[in-house]
Scaffold this active site. Structure first.
Site, short mmCIF file in Angstrom:
data_model
loop_
_atom_site.label_atom_id
_atom_site.label_comp_id
_atom_site.label_asym_id
_atom_site.label_seq_id
_atom_site.Cartn_x
_atom_site.Cartn_y
_atom_site.Cartn_z
N SER A 69 0.72 -1.25 0.11
CA SER A 69 -0.11 -0.08 -0.04
C SER A 69 0.80 1.34 0.09
CB SER A 69 -1.04 -0.10 1.25
OG SER A 69 -0.24 0.02 2.43
N LYS A 145 0.90 4.65 6.53
CA LYS A 145 0.19 5.26 5.59
C LYS A 145 0.76 6.93 5.78
CE LYS A 145 -3.21 2.18 4.68
NZ LYS A 145 -2.92 1.51 3.25
#
Length: 274
Positions: A69, A145
């Site tokens: 990701s 993230k």
């Protein structure tokens, strides 16, 4: 007085006997030193383990990256070092920081590819090394993230050139994985105080805040769930690099400058780490 009254002279030790005695004494000293070192070993091991545990708990911890990701910035299998110390001195989460945070609930589903289980014995050794922080865990319920918006910000996508904007300022995002658009999902979110809007750099393969817009707080995460800031890709050596704040975030105005009333008590630069 005659010679009969004199005390007998002490006998001189033989030269060879003196050397043998010195060798015996030296052997005894060496045995004592070895015994002392063996006795100190458990104490040294205990001290080393305590130091490693303190480092993991309060200073820095290694994390294993199981998903793509954050590609191409961070790749599958990379180990990153997470700074857990500076938050104790009032450091704040900034826009653009890469952070590790606890799963808010269901975010990990379908994203993290778990490694195959280890054989008996190896698993226990890895668990011990992971506990003291000498080995990153592949089983942590954590995500990594990039912070796009902090409390009070308005994050939206997309402008007429397809860019993500923060408080009306478009972002130049060279860290986004090649071939990905800034976002295929249109959105506009006002980030609540004490929360963060996060996105992965691999926008086409990141179940980030955009995929939880219909949940409470519109996909933002609680800053109290932040474990720390990822600062270095430590392994493999070929991927080694510092994770710095991209320059584009330095030009983002705060909500007041963007023509919005700041929320009471909001600080100018970011929100405090948990």
């Amino acid at each position: 007085m005659g010679s009969r009254g004199r005390p007998p002279e002490p006998a001189e030790p033989a030269e060879g006997g003196g050397r043998a005695q010195r060798r015996r004494l030296a052997r005894k000293q060496r045995r004592r030193r070895r015994t002392r070192r063996v006795g100190e070993l458990p104490l040294l091991v205990a001290v080393a383990l305590c130091i490693a545990l303190l480092l993991k708990t309060f200073l820095v911890q290694a994390f294993f990256i199981p998903s793509g990701s954050m590609e191409q910035t961070i790749r599958i299998g990379d180990r990153v070092l997470v700074d857990k110390l500076t938050p104790w001195f009032g450091s704040k989460v900034e826009r653009g920081d890469v952070v590790v945070f606890k799963d808010p609930g269901g975010w990990l589903k379908g994203e993290a590819a778990r490694p195959a289980p280890d054989p008996a014995g190896v698993k226990q050794i890895k668990q011990t090394l992971t506990f003291i922080g000498l080995l990153p865990s592949a089983d942590e319920q954590d995500l990594i993230k990039r912070v796009i918006g902090i409390g009070g910000d308005t994050v939206a996508c997309c402008d007429n050139r397809g860019r993500v904007t923060v408080n009306g300022r478009p972002l130049d995002e060279p860290y986004v994985s090649p071939g990905n658009s800034p976002s295929d999902i249109p959105f506009e979110v006002r980030v609540p105080a004490g929360r963060l809007f996060v996105m992965g750099d691999h926008r086409a393969n990141s179940a980030d805040s955009r995929y939880h817009l219909d949940e409470a707080f519109e996909g933002t995460i609680d800053e109290k769930g932040v474990v720390g800031q990822a600062v270095v890709i430590a392994w493999p050596f070929g991927h080694w690099r510092r994770l710095e704040q991209p320059a584009t975030f330095l030009d983002v105005p705060d909500p007041a400058r963007a023509g919005r009333r700041p929320r009471p008590g909001r600080r100018r630069r970011g929100t405090a780490f948990a």
